[in-house]
Design a protein around this motif. Structure first.
Motif: not given
Ligand SMILES: [Zn+2]
Length: 418
Positions: A25-44
């Motif tokens: 499954g997907c584990t992507r907590f807010s303020y985690s390294p995974e969150d940072k990575q997902a944010r970077q993609y979406l912000l770009s």
């Protein structure tokens, strides 16, 4: 013009590959390294579109298309955080739909009367601190900075510390509040997380209301005694009292409250919990929900009367404690009508329904008109790796939202400010 589904699915595969638990499954907590990575993609992706982007004090991402238009915006979006080993579709679908809708509106050079704002709410699931919808609650002024210092996770780290170390300026909370005339409407596309649409073979649900809830903890105390030597007439048995009250709950919800009222006892405990001893104490919880707040009130009144009567009849002491409550939220009739008009015109297979679960957009209800579109969850499953929504339904939901947003953004709306 409809959405470019393949392009959206590329975003989808990109974000779901960012998980702390690959294969589970997907584990992507807010303020985690995974969150940072997902944010970077979406912000770009947002930067590529030239949106004007703001990340607020609690980490909500707000990206506006058409900021030069001096009118309240139409807000669309959802969340990208998950529970531990959660599903792929919860939240993310609404975010990627919003991103794709803005792309299409840019490509088709739609002349907008209102800006479109994409929002990604932070910490919706409450996975860090046990507080659900934290991003939308902070955005709408439900917590101040001092309170955010006192909410802590299992390791004793406060929201304040966690958010600060994620690189955000949480001191800014008060400046970043959503103002009343900023947004004309908020529309969220979300998976249903229940099985109503599937059962009715519909691909679209137009949400009318989000249920309010009361949770009571009831304690009954009697006299513990020998199960063999105590005659029936001389007992003060809290288990019999609890059984009476619990069987009354179904009858009360069905016949005495409203057709929309539901009530559940999902947790019960007994002391000393031994087969040959009349119990001393029984404690149980009642979860009452209704989209009509009146239903919760009627039920609560009947419940209290019943507990009193049963306690007298069986010589029990009782306490009734309200341990949780949230209000019913009625979604905007104008938005519901707009969604339904388009769904009808374009032959979407839709129905109107209510939501038993709360969502971020409900938090914005006092500040703007709120609408929600649901798409089916296979078997009603959510918050687990098995969570599934078909591509066909995602496609339908995104196109419906696109058409609704386009209609609202281009027509002259009577309610342009509140
Ligand atoms: Zn969600």
């Amino acid at each position: 013009m409809g959405i470019n589904f393949e392009r959206m699915m590329l975003d989808f595969s990109k974000i779901i590959s960012i998980t702390k638990t690959p294969g589970n499954g997907c584990t992507r907590f807010s303020y985690s390294p995974e969150d940072k990575q997902a944010r970077q993609y979406l912000l770009s992706q947002m930067e590529l579109l030239g949106l004007s982007i703001k990340v607020d004090a609690i980490g909500n991402i707000r990206a506006k298309f058409g900021k030069e238009i001096d009118k309240p915006s139409i807000m669309i979006g959802s969340h990208i955080d998950t529970v531990e080993s959660g599903g792929k579709y919860d939240g993310l679908t609404g975010v990627l739909a919003a991103l794709e809708i803005i792309r299409v509106l840019i490509e088709e050079e739609t002349e907008l009367r209102h800006p479109i704002e994409l929002i990604i709410f932070a910490e919706e699931e409450g996975s860090n601190f046990g507080v659900t919808m934290l991003g939308s609650k902070v955005l709408t002024g439900r917590y101040n900075v001092e309170e955010l210092k006192s909410i802590k996770n299992g390791e004793g780290i406060s929201v304040y510390e966690k958010v600060q170390s994620f690189g955000l300026n949480i001191e800014n909370v008060e400046n970043d509040l959503l103002r009343k005339n900023e947004v004309m409407s908020m529309i969220e596309l979300h998976i249903e997380q229940g099985a109503v649409l599937e059962t009715q073979s519909k691909s679209i649900g137009i949400v009318q209301a989000i249920a309010g809830m009361n949770t009571y903890k009831i304690n009954l105390e009697g006299e513990s005694n020998h199960a063999g030597t105590t005659p029936m007439g001389l007992r003060s048995d809290p288990m019999v009292g609890a059984a009476n009250i619990i069987s009354f709950i179904q009858q009360a919800a069905k016949e005495m409250a409203l057709p929309s009222t539901v009530a559940t006892v999902g947790k019960i405990s007994c002391q000393p919990n031994v087969p040959n001893i009349i119990p001393k104490k029984v404690e149980f919880y009642i979860d009452i929900r209704d989209v009509e707040s009146n239903g919760i009130e009627i039920f609560s009144k009947k419940l209290k009367e019943k507990v009193k009567n049963v306690s007298e009849e069986h010589s029990l002491k009782n306490t009734i404690e309200l341990i949780g409550a949230s209000n019913t939220v009625k979604l905007s009739p104008r938005i519901i009508e707009q969604i339904e008009e388009i769904a009808k015109e374009q032959n979407y297979n839709y129905m109107k329904l209510n939501s038993g679960a709360v969502h971020d957009s409900a938090m914005l209800n006092n500040l703007t008109e709120v609408g929600m579109i649901f798409i089916p969850s296979l078997g009603g499953k959510s918050h687990c790796p098995e969570e599934f929504t078909s591509e066909k339904d995602i496609h339908a939901g995104c196109n419906l939202l696109l058409n609704v947003v386009r209609a609202l953004a281009t027509k002259k709306n009577e309610i342009e400010t509140f």
